[in-house]
Motif scaffolding. Structure first.
Motif, PDB file in Angstrom:
ATOM      1  N   GLN A  11     -46.208  61.703  46.883  1.00 44.43           N
ATOM      2  CA  GLN A  11     -45.223  61.053  47.745  1.00 44.43           C
ATOM      3  C   GLN A  11     -44.047  60.522  46.923  1.00 44.43           C
ATOM      4  OE1 GLN A  11     -47.435  58.066  49.822  1.00 44.43           O
ATOM      5  NE2 GLN A  11     -48.010  59.448  51.507  1.00 44.43           N
ATOM      6  N   GLN A  12     -44.356  59.918  45.787  1.00 37.82           N
ATOM      7  CA  GLN A  12     -43.290  59.397  44.928  1.00 37.82           C
ATOM      8  C   GLN A  12     -42.409  60.538  44.420  1.00 37.82           C
ATOM      9  OE1 GLN A  12     -42.487  56.259  44.488  1.00 37.82           O
ATOM     10  NE2 GLN A  12     -44.178  55.634  45.809  1.00 37.82           N
ATOM     11  N   GLU A  13     -43.019  61.652  44.054  1.00 32.87           N
ATOM     12  CA  GLU A  13     -42.262  62.823  43.581  1.00 32.87           C
ATOM     13  C   GLU A  13     -41.366  63.367  44.696  1.00 32.87           C
ATOM     14  OE1 GLU A  13     -40.848  65.807  41.112  1.00 32.87           O
ATOM     15  OE2 GLU A  13     -41.935  63.974  40.641  1.00 32.87           O
ATOM     16  N   ALA A  14     -41.880  63.422  45.905  1.00 32.62           N
ATOM     17  CA  ALA A  14     -41.096  63.920  47.041  1.00 32.62           C
ATOM     18  C   ALA A  14     -39.908  62.989  47.313  1.00 32.62           C
ATOM     19  CB  ALA A  14     -41.980  64.035  48.278  1.00 32.62           C
ATOM     20  N   LYS A  15     -40.134  61.677  47.246  1.00 29.59           N
ATOM     21  CA  LYS A  15     -39.044  60.721  47.449  1.00 29.59           C
ATOM     22  C   LYS A  15     -37.977  60.863  46.368  1.00 29.59           C
ATOM     23  CE  LYS A  15     -41.671  57.112  49.818  1.00 29.59           C
ATOM     24  NZ  LYS A  15     -42.131  55.727  49.751  1.00 29.59           N
ATOM     25  N   ARG A  16     -38.426  61.048  45.137  1.00 21.08           N
ATOM     26  CA  ARG A  16     -37.481  61.194  44.021  1.00 21.08           C
ATOM     27  C   ARG A  16     -36.629  62.449  44.198  1.00 21.08           C
ATOM     28  NH1 ARG A  16     -37.029  63.978  39.532  1.00 21.08           N
ATOM     29  NH2 ARG A  16     -39.053  64.991  39.773  1.00 21.08           N
ATOM     30  N   GLU A  23     -28.033  62.686  46.387  1.00 22.16           N
ATOM     31  CA  GLU A  23     -26.984  62.386  45.411  1.00 22.16           C
ATOM     32  C   GLU A  23     -26.140  63.624  45.119  1.00 22.16           C
ATOM     33  OE1 GLU A  23     -28.965  60.768  42.020  1.00 22.16           O
ATOM     34  OE2 GLU A  23     -29.484  58.907  43.045  1.00 22.16           O
ATOM     35  N   ARG A  24     -26.778  64.784  44.994  1.00 20.20           N
ATOM     36  CA  ARG A  24     -26.029  66.029  44.762  1.00 20.20           C
ATOM     37  C   ARG A  24     -25.124  66.335  45.942  1.00 20.20           C
ATOM     38  NH1 ARG A  24     -31.037  68.011  42.860  1.00 20.20           N
ATOM     39  NH2 ARG A  24     -31.322  69.123  44.823  1.00 20.20           N
ATOM     40  N   LYS A  25     -25.651  66.135  47.150  1.00 22.87           N
ATOM     41  CA  LYS A  25     -24.870  66.398  48.360  1.00 22.87           C
ATOM     42  C   LYS A  25     -23.664  65.467  48.428  1.00 22.87           C
ATOM     43  CE  LYS A  25     -25.392  66.689  53.365  1.00 22.87           C
ATOM     44  NZ  LYS A  25     -26.297  66.492  54.487  1.00 22.87           N
ATOM     45  N   GLU A  26     -23.869  64.202  48.132  1.00 27.24           N
ATOM     46  CA  GLU A  26     -22.764  63.238  48.162  1.00 27.24           C
ATOM     47  C   GLU A  26     -21.724  63.573  47.102  1.00 27.24           C
ATOM     48  OE1 GLU A  26     -21.943  58.453  47.660  1.00 27.24           O
ATOM     49  OE2 GLU A  26     -23.987  59.205  47.816  1.00 27.24           O
ATOM     50  N   HIS A  27     -22.171  63.939  45.923  1.00 27.72           N
ATOM     51  CA  HIS A  27     -21.252  64.296  44.836  1.00 27.72           C
ATOM     52  C   HIS A  27     -20.422  65.519  45.215  1.00 27.72           C
ATOM     53  CE1 HIS A  27     -19.632  64.675  40.846  1.00 27.72           C
ATOM     54  NE2 HIS A  27     -20.055  65.932  40.796  1.00 27.72           N
TER      55      HIS A  27
END
Length: 60
Positions: A11-16, A23-27
């Motif tokens: 779950q943590q990996e999926a969230k990361r 972030e890539r999309k926003e950039h």
């Protein structure tokens, strides 16, 4: 239902990965907006700011 360590890590990996994708999309969106802003045309950049006034002297 207790979370197993493997499930919690997954779950943590999926969230990361999801955060990284956002972030890539926003950039990419910001880069695209900056590129569009740079391509705007300047209208009447070299000409006079206002049309030249024409004065006529009255006779008589």
């Amino acid at each position: 239902m207790t979370d197993t360590p493997e499930r919690n890590e997954a779950q943590q990996e999926a969230k990361r990965r999801f955060r990284q994708a956002l972030e890539r999309k926003e950039h990419a969106s910001l880069a695209r907006a900056a590129q569009e802003e740079g391509r705007t045309k300047a209208r009447a950049a070299g000409g006079p700011a206002a049309p030249k006034r024409f004065h006529r002297r009255k006779t008589g």
